[in-house]
Write an enzyme that holds these catalytic residues in place. Structure first.
Site, mmCIF file in Angstrom:
data_model
loop_
_atom_site.group_PDB
_atom_site.id
_atom_site.type_symbol
_atom_site.label_atom_id
_atom_site.label_comp_id
_atom_site.label_asym_id
_atom_site.label_seq_id
_atom_site.Cartn_x
_atom_site.Cartn_y
_atom_site.Cartn_z
ATOM 1 N N VAL A 23 16.562 49.244 -0.484
ATOM 2 C CA VAL A 23 15.610 48.218 -0.901
ATOM 3 C C VAL A 23 14.312 48.466 -0.146
ATOM 4 O O VAL A 23 14.306 48.986 0.970
ATOM 5 C CB VAL A 23 16.123 46.782 -0.634
ATOM 6 C CG1 VAL A 23 17.271 46.443 -1.567
ATOM 7 C CG2 VAL A 23 16.532 46.595 0.817
ATOM 8 N N SER A 24 13.191 48.081 -0.766
ATOM 9 C CA SER A 24 11.880 48.449 -0.243
ATOM 10 C C SER A 24 11.359 47.529 0.848
ATOM 11 O O SER A 24 10.596 47.955 1.710
ATOM 12 C CB SER A 24 10.856 48.493 -1.383
ATOM 13 O OG SER A 24 11.240 49.425 -2.368
ATOM 14 N N THR A 25 11.752 46.260 0.837
ATOM 15 C CA THR A 25 11.212 45.306 1.808
ATOM 16 C C THR A 25 12.338 44.596 2.546
ATOM 17 O O THR A 25 13.474 44.508 2.058
ATOM 18 C CB THR A 25 10.322 44.255 1.111
ATOM 19 O OG1 THR A 25 11.119 43.534 0.161
ATOM 20 C CG2 THR A 25 9.161 44.924 0.387
#
Length: 205
Positions: A23-25
């Site tokens: 996941v990016s954040t």
């Protein structure tokens, strides 16, 4: 880069399913991806949490790739969890094929262990080559247009377009480190990273 081992099985030396999630954040959750990978019976799951696909280095992915043996299968929930650009994704899948590793994306239904799925490796290899040619062509066209407008191109870069394309292939298809690649082309790692960004071969997916 935490890995999630599941209970060992008696056939530990047999081909394994190795999962990877990202996941990016920091405020995004991995639960959905992890649940899907566990349901797929992955022997071990690696992940990157809060790591953008645009980042050149992803510790969890690096660990997953290092853990894979010939005959194993790398499993992801979705294609965009693996590659940060079409070229990067194509190079990674080509690398898996070169190393005798299978690939499975649960959402897209891609499984290279099947007869039809084997075609995927050839398609991704062709996409990688096409991507390089397209980037090289667009870059040269942009430089030509700039010269026609009277713009100064500046001093020649330390890495040519062909150098950068080969460096990208060397890293993502052959598994070379950034340090090894920089040494091969006799430049610093920062120069190498700037070159890849200049040609947008590592744009975020």
């Amino acid at each position: 880069m935490i890995r999630w081992p599941l209970p060992p099985t008696p056939t530990s030396e047999a081909a394994r399913l190795i999962g990877y999630a990202r996941v990016s954040t920091d405020d995004q959750r991995l639960d959905m991806q992890l649940d899907a990978l566990m349901r797929a019976s992955c022997a071990m799951i690696y992940h990157d949490h809060g790591v953008s696909g645009a980042k050149a280095k992803r510790p969890g992915l690096d660990e997953a790739l290092a853990a894979l043996r010939p005959g194993d299968t790398l499993v992801v929930y979705k294609l965009d969890r693996l590659g940060r650009s079409v070229l990067h994704l194509a190079d990674l899948v080509t690398r898996l094929d070169n190393e005798g590793v299978q690939f499975c994306s649960l959402t897209e239904g891609i499984d290279t262990t099947s007869a039809g799925g084997k075609l995927v490796f050839h398609i991704f290899a062709a996409v990688a080559e096409f991507g390089r040619d397209l980037i090289r062509e667009n870059t040269l066209e942009g430089m030509r247009a700039a010269r026609e407008r009277g713009s100064k191109i500046g001093r020649p870069p330390l890495l040519t377009e062909d150098d950068i394309m080969e460096a990208h292939r060397y890293i993502h298809q052959e598994g070379a480190t950034w340090q090894q690649t920089a040494s091969r082309f006799q430049v610093s790692e920062s120069t190498l990273q700037r070159g890849l960004r200049r040609l947008s071969v590592d744009s975020a997916a």
